[in-house]
Design an enzyme around this catalytic site. Structure first.
Site, PDB file in Angstrom:
ATOM      1  CB  CYS A 137     -14.902 -38.711 -29.436  1.00 44.86           C
ATOM      2  SG  CYS A 137     -14.896 -39.059 -27.589  1.00 44.86           S
ATOM      3  CB  CYS A 180     -18.261 -38.708 -27.263  1.00 42.90           C
ATOM      4  SG  CYS A 180     -16.595 -38.237 -27.012  1.00 42.90           S
ATOM      5  CG  ASP A 181     -20.201 -39.382 -30.944  1.00 44.36           C
ATOM      6  OD1 ASP A 181     -20.774 -38.937 -30.234  1.00 44.36           O
ATOM      7  OD2 ASP A 181     -19.293 -38.662 -31.735  1.00 44.36           O
TER       8      ASP A 181
END
Ligand code: NDP
Length: 311
Positions: free
Chosen positions: A138, A141-142
């Protein structure tokens, strides 16, 4: 009714942000929810590291810690949380009949499906080894953790294209590795990717191994499937974006699913094709796929279940 059948007002299947949020609302509305956590208690967030984009955590929190807090909040209001897996559902009549692997048969007046989706992975041993240490499913997200660095992303669909352009804004350079010579993504997304200066396409190539050491990912070895030649690309982050699979096998034939097998909901609601069955989170959303949007639809599902029961 058969005394071996347990009657519940609201059964929640799955324990990611959608399921726990549904549980908090249902418990506070006195629906005495029962939750089956499923195969991966806490859901996809339990395989991420730091979560920095969930409002209310200004310093960030790890995915597993955040899901533990969701769980405690659901328990605080009396949710009956069970560490089991639902094995069969029958939505043909109400109340619905649900069987779980703890041997219980449940008769549920309402059901909230929050079984989520699973990211597809390439299946390499090294991909598993560096999961959360440079390997991610993701970018939203990261990606932030790789600001100013060089990263690679695998895939050629809309998700990979979107994530590559997202990463290109944060990172010095993005290598987009695709197994064919053209992208599957929509023309608009293709145009965006191919016109972003710091995205370099690595065509006709398949990752052979994620390279790394004790500090995490240091690169990726890719093989050109046409020439057979291998080369190492030094990167600190390795993103896999080859699609997601909604966890809907259990509902096939019971509910309407879309062409990608996600549960179909009535727009603007969590109502499925069966009255009294609601779906929240990634199992019905392949577009946003965020913890906060999943939690939002979990809340909606509970409110809709409560209204359904009182009408
Ligand atoms: P897709 O299935 O569309 O694309 C998956 C990509 O990964 C393909 O390019 C495929 O290659 C590649 N791939 C699959 N398996 C492997 C493998 N084992 N090794 C290497 N590469 C692999 O998935 P997406 O998640 O991108 O999209 C899912 C759906 O959601 C699509 O319908 C998409 O249009 C939609 N979507 C829409 C968005 C939007 O409108 N903004 C944003 C995101 C998704 P190949 O091309 O060779 O098959």
């Amino acid at each position: 009714m058969n005394e071996n059948i347990e009657s519940v007002r609201c059964l929640i299947i799955g324990s990611g942000p959608a399921g726990y949020t549904a549980a908090i609302y249902a418990a506070r509305a006195d629906l005495k929810p029962v939750m089956y956590q499923g195969m991966q208690p806490g859901g996809q967030l339990t395989i991420t590291t730091e979560v920095e984009n969930f409002p209310g955590y200004p310093k960030g929190i790890t995915g597993p810690e955040m899901m533990e807090e969701f769980k405690q909040q659901a328990e605080r209001f009396g949710t009956d949380i069970r560490s089991g897996v639902v094995t069969a559902v029958d939505f043909s009549n109400r109340p619905f009949i649900i069987k779980a692997d703890d041997g219980k048969t449940i008769s549920a007046e309402t059901v909230i499906i929050s079984t989520g989706a699973s990211a597809k992975w390439l299946g390499m041993e090294s991909e598993r080894k560096f999961m959360g240490m440079g390997v991610s499913g993701c970018a939203t997200c990261d990606g932030f953790f790789y600001r100013g660095q060089e990263v690679a992303i695998v895939g050629g669909g809309d998700t990979a294209a979107e994530e590559a352009t997202y990463l290109a804004k944060l990172c010095k350079k993005v290598f987009m590795i695709h197994r064919r010579g053209e992208l599957r993504a929509s023309k608009a997304m293709q145009h965006k990717v191919l016109n972003t200066a710091n995205i370099e396409m690595v065509w006709n190539s398949a990752p052979e191994e994620v390279l790394g050491d004790h500090s995490g990912v240091t690169g990726v070895r890719v093989r050109n499937v046409k020439t057979g030649e291998s080369r190492d690309i030094p990167v600190m982050g390795f993103f896999v974006a080859i699609g997601h699979k909604p966890n809907t096998e259990l509902f096939d034939g019971q509910l309407e699913l879309d062409e990608l097998s996600y549960v179909k909901t009535k727009p603007g609601t969590t109502q499925t094709s069966i009255n009294g069955v609601f779906a929240a989170g990634d199992v019905q959303d392949h577009h946003y796929r965020q913890a906060v949007t999943a939690a939002g639809t979990g809340c909606m599902a509970s409110i809709e279940a409560e209204r359904f029961l009182t009408n």
